[in-house]
Design a protein around this motif. Structure first.
Motif: not given
Length: 153
Positions: A48-52, A94-95, A115-125
């Protein structure tokens, strides 16, 4: 004699290679090979934890929470900030309550604008376990006398 050996060694290293067109000659370095490309880190297990990453300096924790709340119930969100300036360091966490909501959050927000930037989301290690062995030894001071007093020598 050494000069002749050095020249022949250079000739072997830098050879002229002919290509199908008769007037084209290129130099090739046969003694060296390119380094192996770095292997990417393994993908994290679903959780359930994401790294952004890729966050703007203007992105706040509330803004991050609102953006990801569209895809499921967010339990916790946090933008990591610089201690001195208070601005975002460009990443956060984000959890979600469930792993299914986290998968929807990745699918919905990875590669999107925030906020004007491309973001990347993945599962947190998970963090690696701390090194055992007690406290790290402090370096000894190289100035002053070993007794600690300035006057006695």
């Amino acid at each position: 004699m050494a000069a002749v050996a050095a020249r022949s060694g250079l000739r072997r290293m830098f050879s002229i290679a002919d290509f199908p067109t008769p007037n084209t000659r290129m130099f090739s370095i046969s003694a060296f090979s390119p380094p192996n490309p770095p292997t990417p880190p393994p993908k994290a297990d679903p959780s359930p934890n994401l790294f952004v990453s890729g966050l703007s300096k203007r992105t706040t924790t509330d803004g991050l929470r609102e953006a990801f709340a569209k895809f499921g119930e967010v339990e916790h969100a946090r933008v990591i900030t610089d201690r001195v300036t208070g601005f975002s360091k460009g990443f956060g966490f984000v959890r979600y309550v469930t792993v299914e909501d986290a998968a929807k959050g990745i699918e919905g927000m990875d590669g999107e604008f925030l906020d004007g930037w491309v973001i990347f989301a993945e599962y947190a290690r998970p963090r690696p376990p701390p090194q055992m062995g007690g406290a790290t030894p402090q370096p000894q001071q190289s100035w002053g006398s070993p007794s600690g007093s300035w006057g006695s020598q």
